[in-house]
Design an enzyme around this catalytic site. Structure first.
Site, PDB file in Angstrom:
ATOM      1  N   GLY A  12      -0.090  29.278  13.179  1.00  0.00           N
ATOM      2  CA  GLY A  12      -0.683  29.252  11.845  1.00  0.00           C
ATOM      3  C   GLY A  12      -1.617  30.408  11.537  1.00  0.00           C
ATOM      4  N   HIS A 106       9.057  37.169   7.463  1.00  0.00           N
ATOM      5  CA  HIS A 106       9.876  37.413   8.663  1.00  0.00           C
ATOM      6  C   HIS A 106       9.336  38.662   9.368  1.00  0.00           C
ATOM      7  CE1 HIS A 106      13.306  37.129  11.296  1.00  0.00           C
ATOM      8  NE2 HIS A 106      13.423  38.441  11.183  1.00  0.00           N
ATOM      9  N   ASP A 147      17.322  34.087   5.971  1.00  0.00           N
ATOM     10  CA  ASP A 147      16.704  35.415   5.796  1.00  0.00           C
ATOM     11  C   ASP A 147      17.510  36.323   4.852  1.00  0.00           C
ATOM     12  OD1 ASP A 147      14.728  34.649   7.643  1.00  0.00           O
ATOM     13  OD2 ASP A 147      15.843  35.467   9.334  1.00  0.00           O
ATOM     14  N   GLU A 176       1.724  41.278   8.611  1.00  0.00           N
ATOM     15  CA  GLU A 176       2.142  39.998   8.008  1.00  0.00           C
ATOM     16  C   GLU A 176       0.995  39.350   7.246  1.00  0.00           C
ATOM     17  OE1 GLU A 176       4.343  37.138  10.351  1.00  0.00           O
ATOM     18  OE2 GLU A 176       4.853  38.680  11.800  1.00  0.00           O
TER      19      GLU A 176
END
Ligand code: GAR
Length: 206
Positions: A12, A106, A147, A176
């Site tokens: 997380g 991703h 994806d 990310e």
């Protein structure tokens, strides 16, 4: 206020970045719920620590019913579903009900090193083995494939000769955390449109 539901299966850290960006005012949204598809994932602890409602829908018990059960938790309650390290594949009605309102992060530059079974450290191992000089992350809309949905944004990192899958994972994860919140910001501002496979951003609205 724009409402987000976050789906997570792992530690997380991407969820934490969203929480931090709400707390520091970068994002103007609320997290209505954090949903996990497995017991014992740390994302649930992070949500609880921040007084966010949590649900565990165990994929091993629910099997094919998982997507519909998620839909019944979020329908009418969330504007956007964010897959932040969520490892089950969403199927069926939820994809129609939330068309262009589900995003995924991703850890590679799609269409490289993605698709079924490509997640976590495997992605970075494959990138190193292939010998790419650049990798990164992709935030994309979720569609019926794995994806394969339209790409909202990508961010790159350099792969150095001494990188290992673990060191590359750490570098990509930093990107990310920035990229996922940036994509949420675009969506909450309503400044992107999808034309076929292309996601067009109206920079005037930023
Ligand atoms: C992230 O690297 C995310 O991109 C990846 O799982 C990790 C979750 O980390 N997702 C996938 O590989 C999906 N195909 P986190 O739990 O610390 O956010």
């Amino acid at each position: 206020m724009y409402k987000v539901a976050v789906l997570a299966s792992g530690s997380g850290s991407n969820l934490q970045a969203i929480i931090d960006n709400i707390n520091n005012g970068y994002l103007n949204c609320s997290i209505e719920a954090v949903i996990s598809d497995r017991q014992g994932c740390y994302a649930i602890e992070r949500a609880k620590n921040n007084n966010i409602k949590t649900h565990i829908l165990d994929r091993k018990i629910l099997g094919e019913a998982l997507s519909d059960d998620i839909l019944s938790l979020v329908k009418g309650k969330a504007d956007l579903i964010v897959l932040a390290g969520f490892l089950s594949i969403l199927k069926g009605e939820i994809l129609k009900e939330f068309k262009h309102r589900i995003i995924n992060i991703h850890p590679s530059l799609i269409p490289a090193f993605c698709g079924n079974g490509m997640h976590g450290i495997k992605v970075h191992k494959s990138a190193i083995e292939y010998g790419v000089k650049l990798s990164g992350c992709t935030v994309h809309f979720v569609d019926e494939g794995c994806d394969t949905g339209p790409i909202i944004l990508q961010s790159i990192v350099e792969v150095s000769e001494d990188d290992t899958p673990e060191s590359l994972q750490r570098k990509v994860l930093i990107e990310e955390h920035i990229s996922l919140s940036r994509a949420i910001k675009y969506l909450e501002s309503g400044n992107i449109k999808v034309k076929g496979r292309r996601v067009i951003r109206d920079v005037e609205k930023d």
